[in-house]
Scaffold this active site. Structure first.
Site, mmCIF file in Angstrom:
data_model
loop_
_atom_site.group_PDB
_atom_site.id
_atom_site.type_symbol
_atom_site.label_atom_id
_atom_site.label_comp_id
_atom_site.label_asym_id
_atom_site.label_seq_id
_atom_site.Cartn_x
_atom_site.Cartn_y
_atom_site.Cartn_z
ATOM 1 N N SER A 124 -27.156 -0.483 -34.699
ATOM 2 C CA SER A 124 -27.461 -1.415 -33.605
ATOM 3 C C SER A 124 -28.808 -1.152 -32.956
ATOM 4 O O SER A 124 -29.232 0.006 -32.813
ATOM 5 C CB SER A 124 -26.372 -1.270 -32.544
ATOM 6 O OG SER A 124 -26.781 -1.847 -31.332
ATOM 7 N N GLU A 126 -29.193 -1.185 -29.971
ATOM 8 C CA GLU A 126 -28.903 -0.384 -28.761
ATOM 9 C C GLU A 126 -29.339 1.074 -28.942
ATOM 10 O O GLU A 126 -29.500 1.797 -27.967
ATOM 11 C CB GLU A 126 -27.405 -0.416 -28.462
ATOM 12 C CG GLU A 126 -26.967 -1.521 -27.525
ATOM 13 C CD GLU A 126 -27.342 -1.282 -26.064
ATOM 14 O OE1 GLU A 126 -27.038 -0.215 -25.534
ATOM 15 O OE2 GLU A 126 -27.937 -2.190 -25.466
ATOM 16 N N TYR A 148 -22.142 3.699 -25.793
ATOM 17 C CA TYR A 148 -22.090 2.928 -27.047
ATOM 18 C C TYR A 148 -23.328 3.209 -27.895
ATOM 19 O O TYR A 148 -23.225 3.477 -29.097
ATOM 20 C CB TYR A 148 -21.996 1.422 -26.720
ATOM 21 C CG TYR A 148 -22.217 0.525 -27.924
ATOM 22 C CD1 TYR A 148 -21.172 0.236 -28.804
ATOM 23 C CD2 TYR A 148 -23.470 -0.046 -28.182
ATOM 24 C CE1 TYR A 148 -21.379 -0.581 -29.915
ATOM 25 C CE2 TYR A 148 -23.680 -0.870 -29.285
ATOM 26 C CZ TYR A 148 -22.632 -1.132 -30.147
ATOM 27 O OH TYR A 148 -22.843 -1.945 -31.236
#
Ligand code: NAP
Ligand code: GDD
Length: 320
Positions: A124, A126, A148
């Site tokens: 990801s 992120e 996360y």
């Protein structure tokens, strides 16, 4: 002979698009499904007769091993995760266990069962967190800003590590945000498209959002699952950023969605500061030059077309 593929997270947004793509390429599609008190097959309804589902969980390696033995796949796509960033602050250990350690469990059972299986990890954007690079590529420093993101960074590195340690065909696709009418209602895109539809139909007056200034690089999920398949269809295993290369704010997203139904977003959007995150990722914008050049992948759906599709789908759904 028909090839078999296994998808973890098949009941999720990407799982359903990927299953459809693989069926269109004549794979036998198998999926891992968690036990639940109620069925969660909405996204798979149309293809249920064509796929095989197995009960299992990423926290339970035994279940994954048995599923690998039964399905005997040539490719495994690991899409299962606790994928909602805010929930990673309320359930940090579960997020670490599923989204992080879950990847190692997959790789461990895979290499013991059959090290020739090709493995895709849904990494990801992120993981970049507060990136200093204007646009983020495979070379950008990894500095996650949420539990996360930290778990995904672990999953990213363990995939690379297993490739280097055991010579597995294991790759990590660094996926930037991708949405669709099948997106979960808690993510900002679907929250906005659904609210625009509800407000248009007179069933709601306002929608409460958090940080309108956050910038994301939003693409369409159907394009991103093609990148996953392409990454496993290569001679050499390699990691790629998958993104559109264009960023927009949450405010822009809301404006376009409300424009689709002829409404002024400013009259209907209010701020709820409890929706602000403990640590925000202010801006993400991917540089997908490598996958464009080496694999010929490119996004085909613009942000405007994506938002229109989402709003129209929500309107249809609510009217139906
Ligand atoms: P999603 O809609 O939230 O789907 C997540 C899937 O994981 C669901 O099928 C869920 O099952 C399953 N799952 C959760 N915990 C599990 C467990 N312990 N064991 C087995 N399965 C479990 O996510 P998505 O948007 O399709 O994303 C797919 C993957 O890409 C995720 O790994 C996500 O983190 C990653 N990713 C997504 C984006 C994006 O913008 N969509 C961007 C970057 C990376 P239930 O249906 O039972 O809950
Ligand atoms: N969810 C949500 N709800 N987000 C809001 C809201 C709101 O009411 N208001 C503003 N936002 C902002 C968030 O602060 C964030 O900056 C941005 O909208 C996008 O939030 P999400 O749609 O929840 O997605 P995300 O970027 O946090 O995470 C998604 O993309 C990642 C890839 O970058 C998820 O799909 C992750 O699983 C994925 O890895």
């Amino acid at each position: 002979m028909t090839r078999s593929a296994l998808i973890t997270g098949i009941t999720g947004q990407d799982g359903s698009y990927l299953a459809e793509l693989l069926l269109s390429k004549d794979y036998q599609v198998h999926g891992v499904v968690r036990r639940s008190s109620r069925e969660r097959m909405e996204r798979l309804e149309k293809i249920l007769p064509q796929i095989t589902l197995h009960e299992g969980d990423l926290t339970d390696s035994g279940s994954i091993l048995r599923i690998l033995q039964k399905s005997d796949p040539v490719e495994v796509y690991n899409l299962a995760a606790q994928s909602f960033v805010p929930s990673s602050w309320t359930q940090p250990l579960l997020t670490g266990d599923v989204t992080g350690l879950g990847v190692t469990r997959m790789l461990e059972v895979l290499r013991q069962h059959n090290p020739n299986i090709r493995f895709f990890q849904a990494s990801s954007s992120e993981i970049f967190g507060q990136a200093t690079d204007e646009s983020q590529s495979e070379q950008t420093a990894i500095r996650p800003r949420s539990p996360y993101g930290v778990a995904k960074a672990y999953g990213h590195f363990i995939t690379i590590n297993y490739r280097e340690s055991y010579d597995l065909f294991a790759v990590s696709g660094i996926l930037f945000n991708h949405e669709s009418p099948r997106r979960g209602g808690e993510f900002v895109s679907r929250k906005i498209s659904r609210a625009a539809a509800l407000i248009k139909l007179g069933r709601q007056e306002k929608v409460f959002l958090g940080n309108l200034n956050a910038e994301r690089d939003w693409g369409h999920a159907s394009d991103y699952v093609k990148a996953m398949w392409l990454m496993l269809d290569q001679k050499t295993p390699k990691d790629y950023v998958v993104a559109t290369g264009k960023k927009s704010t949450v405010r822009d997203f809301a404006k376009i969605a409300f424009d689709c139904v002829g409404l002024d977003w400013e009259k209907h959007v209010e701020i709820d500061s409890t929706l602000y995150r403990p640590a925000e990722v202010d801006a993400l914008c991917g540089n997908a030059s490598l996958i464009r050049e080496e694999l010929g992948w490119q996004p085909t759906i613009t942000l405007e077309a994506l938002i229109r599709e989402m709003v129209e789908s929500d309107l249809k759904d609510l009217r139906g």
